[in-house]
Design a protein around this motif. Structure first.
Motif, short mmCIF file in Angstrom:
data_model
loop_
_atom_site.label_atom_id
_atom_site.label_comp_id
_atom_site.label_asym_id
_atom_site.label_seq_id
_atom_site.Cartn_x
_atom_site.Cartn_y
_atom_site.Cartn_z
N GLY A 30 28.07 57.76 67.81
CA GLY A 30 27.53 58.42 68.98
C GLY A 30 27.38 57.51 70.18
O GLY A 30 26.77 57.88 71.18
N VAL A 31 27.94 56.31 70.09
CA VAL A 31 27.85 55.32 71.16
C VAL A 31 29.26 55.10 71.72
O VAL A 31 30.23 55.07 70.96
CB VAL A 31 27.29 53.98 70.61
CG1 VAL A 31 27.29 52.90 71.67
CG2 VAL A 31 25.89 54.19 70.05
N ALA A 32 29.37 54.95 73.03
CA ALA A 32 30.67 54.67 73.65
C ALA A 32 31.03 53.21 73.40
O ALA A 32 30.47 52.30 74.00
CB ALA A 32 30.63 54.96 75.14
N VAL A 33 31.97 52.99 72.48
CA VAL A 33 32.39 51.64 72.10
C VAL A 33 33.81 51.41 72.60
O VAL A 33 34.65 52.29 72.54
CB VAL A 33 32.34 51.48 70.56
CG1 VAL A 33 32.87 50.10 70.14
CG2 VAL A 33 30.93 51.70 70.03
N PRO A 43 39.07 52.89 74.31
CA PRO A 43 37.91 53.50 73.65
C PRO A 43 38.12 53.51 72.13
O PRO A 43 39.19 53.88 71.65
CB PRO A 43 37.87 54.93 74.19
CG PRO A 43 38.74 54.92 75.41
CD PRO A 43 39.75 53.84 75.20
N ALA A 44 37.11 53.09 71.40
CA ALA A 44 37.20 53.05 69.94
C ALA A 44 37.32 54.45 69.33
O ALA A 44 37.73 54.58 68.19
CB ALA A 44 35.98 52.33 69.36
N LYS A 45 36.99 55.47 70.09
CA LYS A 45 37.06 56.85 69.59
C LYS A 45 38.45 57.46 69.76
O LYS A 45 38.69 58.58 69.38
CB LYS A 45 36.04 57.73 70.31
CG LYS A 45 34.61 57.32 70.03
CD LYS A 45 33.64 58.17 70.80
CE LYS A 45 32.21 57.71 70.55
NZ LYS A 45 31.24 58.49 71.32
N VAL A 61 39.45 40.75 67.46
CA VAL A 61 39.16 41.81 68.42
C VAL A 61 37.70 41.70 68.85
O VAL A 61 36.86 41.16 68.12
CB VAL A 61 39.45 43.22 67.85
CG1 VAL A 61 40.91 43.39 67.51
CG2 VAL A 61 38.57 43.54 66.65
N THR A 62 37.42 42.23 70.03
CA THR A 62 36.05 42.25 70.54
C THR A 62 35.63 43.70 70.72
O THR A 62 36.36 44.50 71.31
CB THR A 62 35.95 41.50 71.88
OG1 THR A 62 36.37 40.15 71.68
CG2 THR A 62 34.53 41.50 72.42
N LEU A 63 34.48 44.02 70.19
CA LEU A 63 33.87 45.34 70.34
C LEU A 63 32.78 45.23 71.39
O LEU A 63 31.99 44.28 71.38
CB LEU A 63 33.28 45.82 69.01
CG LEU A 63 34.23 45.85 67.82
CD1 LEU A 63 33.47 46.17 66.55
CD2 LEU A 63 35.35 46.83 68.06
N GLU A 64 32.71 46.22 72.28
CA GLU A 64 31.71 46.21 73.34
C GLU A 64 31.06 47.58 73.45
O GLU A 64 31.74 48.61 73.30
CB GLU A 64 32.35 45.87 74.69
CG GLU A 64 33.04 44.54 74.72
CD GLU A 64 33.86 44.31 75.98
OE1 GLU A 64 34.20 45.30 76.67
OE2 GLU A 64 34.14 43.14 76.27
N ALA A 65 29.76 47.59 73.71
CA ALA A 65 29.03 48.85 73.91
C ALA A 65 27.77 48.55 74.70
O ALA A 65 27.30 47.42 74.75
CB ALA A 65 28.69 49.51 72.59
N ASP A 66 27.25 49.59 75.31
CA ASP A 66 26.05 49.45 76.11
C ASP A 66 25.14 50.63 75.82
O ASP A 66 25.61 51.71 75.50
CB ASP A 66 26.42 49.43 77.61
CG ASP A 66 25.38 48.71 78.45
OD1 ASP A 66 24.45 48.12 77.88
OD2 ASP A 66 25.51 48.74 79.68
N GLY A 67 23.84 50.42 75.94
CA GLY A 67 22.90 51.51 75.79
C GLY A 67 22.21 51.54 74.44
O GLY A 67 22.42 50.68 73.59
N PRO A 68 21.40 52.58 74.24
CA PRO A 68 20.64 52.71 73.00
C PRO A 68 21.56 52.81 71.78
O PRO A 68 22.55 53.53 71.80
CB PRO A 68 19.88 54.03 73.17
CG PRO A 68 19.90 54.30 74.64
CD PRO A 68 21.13 53.66 75.18
N GLY A 69 21.26 52.02 70.76
CA GLY A 69 22.04 52.05 69.54
C GLY A 69 23.29 51.19 69.56
O GLY A 69 24.03 51.14 68.57
#
Length: 93
Positions: A30-33, A43-45, A61-69
């Motif tokens: 549920g997080v934009a990764v 986008p990972a999705k 590889v590098t994974l990045e996300a921002d925000g809650p969770g």
């Protein structure tokens, strides 16, 4: 922005089944990764996006996300990529 760097362990890299499992897990967070390989980020999705990276076994590889969770999502996805999902499939057969 939270980040995790991981080396892809699956024998086939992020192709076919490992890519599908990764994308499904990314959707469930549920997080934009975003997943980055070299200069390209997608986008990972996005199954097509992930496949287009051409990630092979041993690629960092590098994974990045921002925000809650974000931290929890990145921890789970990094752990998934660090496993040899191809070997696990052979065990399930």
């Amino acid at each position: 922005m939270a980040q995790r760097t991981v080396v892809v362990a699956s024998a086939s890299g992020l192709h076919a089944r490992p890519a599908k499992l990764f994308v499904q897990a990314a959707v469930r967070t549920g997080v934009a990764v975003t997943i980055r390989a070299g200069e390209r980020a997608v986008p990972a999705k996005s199954m097509l996006g992930v496949l287009s990276l051409g990630v092979v076994q041993g690629t960092e590889v590098t994974l990045e996300a921002d925000g809650p969770g974000a931290d929890e999502a990145l921890d789970a996805l990094a752990a998934l990529l660090a496993r040899d999902l191809d070997a696990e499939e052979a065990l399930d057969a």
